[in-house]
Design a protein around this motif. Structure first.
Motif, mmCIF file in Angstrom:
data_model
loop_
_atom_site.group_PDB
_atom_site.id
_atom_site.type_symbol
_atom_site.label_atom_id
_atom_site.label_comp_id
_atom_site.label_asym_id
_atom_site.label_seq_id
_atom_site.Cartn_x
_atom_site.Cartn_y
_atom_site.Cartn_z
ATOM 1 N N ARG A 92 0.820 -1.211 0.000
ATOM 2 C CA ARG A 92 0.000 0.000 0.000
ATOM 3 C C ARG A 92 0.854 1.261 0.000
ATOM 4 N NH1 ARG A 92 -4.446 -0.853 4.648
ATOM 5 N NH2 ARG A 92 -4.737 1.368 4.191
ATOM 6 N N ASP A 149 1.978 1.758 -3.634
ATOM 7 C CA ASP A 149 0.945 2.314 -4.502
ATOM 8 C C ASP A 149 0.681 3.781 -4.201
ATOM 9 O OD1 ASP A 149 0.756 -0.170 -5.630
ATOM 10 O OD2 ASP A 149 -1.130 -0.716 -4.651
ATOM 11 N N SER A 194 1.235 7.050 -6.731
ATOM 12 C CA SER A 194 0.142 7.967 -7.071
ATOM 13 C C SER A 194 0.559 9.427 -6.887
ATOM 14 C CB SER A 194 -1.082 7.664 -6.201
ATOM 15 O OG SER A 194 -0.862 8.039 -4.849
ATOM 16 N N MET A 248 3.144 -0.371 -9.831
ATOM 17 C CA MET A 248 1.953 -0.514 -8.985
ATOM 18 C C MET A 248 1.647 -1.982 -8.708
ATOM 19 S SD MET A 248 0.512 2.551 -8.293
ATOM 20 C CE MET A 248 -1.264 2.372 -8.141
ATOM 21 N N ARG A 249 0.863 -2.174 -7.625
ATOM 22 C CA ARG A 249 0.280 -3.459 -7.247
ATOM 23 C C ARG A 249 1.322 -4.571 -7.156
ATOM 24 N NH1 ARG A 249 -3.308 -0.803 -10.310
ATOM 25 N NH2 ARG A 249 -2.527 -1.669 -12.260
#
Length: 277
Positions: A129, A132, A136, A191-192
């Protein structure tokens, strides 16, 4: 017929005046250099925690050394905080670059990880988390990191790492090693991502040491040789308190032969869970 005039020899007063002028300029440059060093170190200190949590039977200590030329604001950091369930969270990391932007990015990672860890118990989820979230924010940098969660009651330790160097451990019964835990990509790349979690039990007195590559790698030392040097050092001094051990590990950074900044985070643990036996 014009004759070329013979240059006048400098008098003792002229030489003395020139020397005084040069000395004054040199002193100003030294003072400016020292001011920049102190500013860089003060900024870094403000971005690191002033204290670390204390638990019965668990000792923590951390050290940070700026780049040895004293001018760069490094991207290395460490953190320690109590989680809502009473567990101890420990983190260490290294941001790409050595400038104000890297230091700013480091500060945002620390804040993000603390906030996420308050609602996610699993270190792999915390790491994912955090990754990510910083992606962002569209920062052009990345960071390596290790995150640990320790339950002071059961002495269980869960850890995850994002491209960071291995940790070192040693126990009072003569065992020692370098962690070979699986990990994921550094934070801020994709990401992820999935970050595997490794579980350990701190059931024998010993020490667990997290560090950045400034302690173990450089022109004079390969990363494997550096890790083994720290493993042997920790094994030899496993009975020392956390503060002394942190000092000894940081001092070993001199063998790397470079000017990178360096961070060390030490966890010393005593006999089994409180109340055991």
């Amino acid at each position: 017929m014009n004759r070329r005039r013979t240059p006048r020899s400098a008098s003792a007063e002229d030489v003395l005046s020139t020397l005084q002028h040069l000395t004054a300029r040199a002193r100003e440059e030294v003072e400016l250099h020292q001011a920049r060093v102190e500013l860089a170190q003060a900024l870094q200190r403000k971005m690191l925690p002033a204290t670390l949590p204390v638990f019965p039977g668990l000792q923590t200590a951390a050290r940070y050394a700026p780049a040895r030329d004293g001018l760069d604001i490094g991207g290395d950091w460490y953190d320690g905080f109590v989680l809502p369930d009473g567990s101890l969270g420990l983190a260490i990391g290294d941001v790409q670059g050595h400038d104000v932007e890297a230091a700013s990015f480091m500060g945002q990672i620390r804040i993000a990880m603390r906030a996420i860890a308050s609602s996610a118990a699993d270190p792999g989820e915390v790491m994912g988390r955090t990754n990510d979230l910083i992606l962002s924010m569209d920062f052009p940098l990345f960071a390596t990191c290790s995150f640990l969660r320790i339950d002071p009651r059961t002495r269980e330790l869960w850890s995850a790492r994002a491209g960071h160097v291995a940790s070192v451990w040693a126990t009072a019964d003569g065992r020692s090693g370098i962690t070979a835990d699986p990990g994921g990509l550094p934070l801020g790349i994709e990401m992820r991502q999935h970050y595997p979690v490794t579980r350990r039990e701190l059931d024998v007195p010993g020490a667990f040491v997290l560090l950045t590559d400034g302690v173990i790698e450089g022109p004079s030392l390969t990363i494997d040789a550096g890790l083994d040097r720290i493993r042997r050092l920790v094994s030899t001094h496993v009975g020392a308190d956390a503060e002394e051990l942190a000092d000894r590990v940081l001092e070993a950074a001199v063998f790397t032969g470079h000017e990178d900044d360096a961070a060390v985070l030490v966890l010393c643990h005593g006999d089994g869970p409180p109340g055991a036996g």
